[in-house]
Design a protein around this motif. Structure first.
Motif, short mmCIF file in Angstrom:
data_model
loop_
_atom_site.label_atom_id
_atom_site.label_comp_id
_atom_site.label_asym_id
_atom_site.label_seq_id
_atom_site.Cartn_x
_atom_site.Cartn_y
_atom_site.Cartn_z
N GLY A 1 0.75 -1.12 0.03
CA GLY A 1 0.00 0.02 0.09
C GLY A 1 0.75 1.21 0.08
N GLN A 2 0.23 2.32 0.16
CA GLN A 2 1.18 3.50 0.27
C GLN A 2 0.84 4.49 1.45
OE1 GLN A 2 -0.33 5.61 -3.43
NE2 GLN A 2 1.34 5.07 -4.57
N LEU A 3 1.94 5.21 1.71
CA LEU A 3 2.09 5.96 3.00
C LEU A 3 2.09 7.22 2.68
CD1 LEU A 3 4.53 3.70 4.92
CD2 LEU A 3 1.93 3.65 5.07
N TYR A 4 1.67 8.28 3.44
CA TYR A 4 1.47 9.67 3.14
C TYR A 4 2.24 10.56 4.15
CZ TYR A 4 -1.37 8.32 -0.72
OH TYR A 4 -1.85 7.62 -1.82
N PHE A 5 2.71 11.55 4.07
CA PHE A 5 3.21 12.65 4.65
C PHE A 5 2.59 12.64 6.19
CE2 PHE A 5 4.17 16.68 7.00
CZ PHE A 5 5.42 16.80 6.59
N GLY A 6 3.54 12.33 7.29
CA GLY A 6 2.95 12.59 8.53
C GLY A 6 2.58 11.09 9.20
N ASP A 7 2.44 10.21 8.14
CA ASP A 7 1.91 8.94 8.83
C ASP A 7 2.92 8.31 9.80
OD1 ASP A 7 -0.62 8.63 7.49
OD2 ASP A 7 0.33 7.28 6.00
N PRO A 8 2.59 8.16 11.15
CA PRO A 8 3.57 7.90 11.98
C PRO A 8 4.14 6.25 11.98
CG PRO A 8 1.42 7.87 13.04
CD PRO A 8 1.30 8.40 11.76
N ILE A 9 5.35 6.06 12.37
CA ILE A 9 5.90 4.70 12.20
C ILE A 9 6.73 4.55 13.23
CG2 ILE A 9 5.41 4.27 9.46
CD1 ILE A 9 8.47 5.31 9.27
N ARG A 10 7.00 3.19 13.38
CA ARG A 10 8.14 2.56 14.26
C ARG A 10 8.97 1.79 13.37
NH1 ARG A 10 4.82 0.07 17.58
NH2 ARG A 10 4.91 1.73 18.85
N ILE A 11 10.37 2.21 13.65
CA ILE A 11 11.42 1.65 12.68
C ILE A 11 11.89 0.31 13.69
CG2 ILE A 11 13.72 1.82 11.68
CD1 ILE A 11 13.27 4.67 11.67
N LEU A 12 11.73 -0.90 12.90
CA LEU A 12 12.06 -2.12 13.54
C LEU A 12 13.64 -2.58 13.16
CD1 LEU A 12 8.65 -3.86 13.12
CD2 LEU A 12 9.51 -2.64 15.18
N ARG A 13 13.94 -2.31 12.00
CA ARG A 13 15.34 -2.61 11.74
C ARG A 13 15.61 -2.01 10.31
NH1 ARG A 13 13.11 -7.81 10.84
NH2 ARG A 13 13.05 -8.37 8.33
N SER A 14 16.90 -1.87 9.91
CA SER A 14 17.31 -1.39 8.84
C SER A 14 18.13 -2.26 8.03
CB SER A 14 17.94 -0.02 8.98
OG SER A 14 17.10 0.76 9.51
N SER A 15 18.39 -2.03 6.61
CA SER A 15 18.98 -2.97 5.78
C SER A 15 19.19 -2.06 4.65
CB SER A 15 18.34 -4.23 5.33
OG SER A 15 19.27 -4.88 4.46
N GLY A 16 20.67 -1.90 4.46
CA GLY A 16 21.00 -0.71 3.39
C GLY A 16 20.46 0.36 3.52
N GLY A 17 19.50 0.83 2.42
CA GLY A 17 18.91 2.22 2.37
C GLY A 17 17.66 1.97 2.68
#
Length: 117
Positions: free
Chosen positions: A67-83
């Protein structure tokens, strides 16, 4: 800092270092500053930076779009991989995805965690 930069620019334009002399004006007394504690910086304070950001199943453009997300949608970063960042929605997105939906988002589309007051 701004005064020093202006003085250096002026000196460069005039071709002299006389403008670098410190002004003879006394600095005003500093006003008392209230002490404010800042919030801890953590991944729960991130948000989406651009409209139409694709939430994907894989950390690449070949991943299927959930799906798509929009400016300001609050998220929690769980992990990162590359970019890419694996995120979880903290509330229902403006694009209609339900709270708790997880997927990959390109890091360039994320407002970094806010570490302010």
């Amino acid at each position: 800092m701004r005064r020093i930069s202006l003085a250096l620019t002026t000196a460069a334009l005039i071709g002299t270092t006389a403008a670098l002399a410190a002004p003879a004006v006394a600095a005003p007394a500093a006003a008392p500053v209230a002490t404010v504690s800042a919030k801890a910086c953590h991944e729960d304070n991130a948000a989406i930076y651009t409209d139409g950001t694709r939430l994907r199943t894989k950390a690449s453009t070949s991943g299927a779009v959930k799906g798509q997300l929009y400016f300001g949608d609050p998220i929690r970063i769980l992990r990162s991989s590359g970019g890419w960042d694996y995120v979880e929605l903290k509330s229902k997105s403006k694009g209609g995805l339900s709270k708790g939906t997880r997927g990959w988002v390109s890091h360039k589309n994320i407002i970094p965690p806010f570490c302010g007051m």
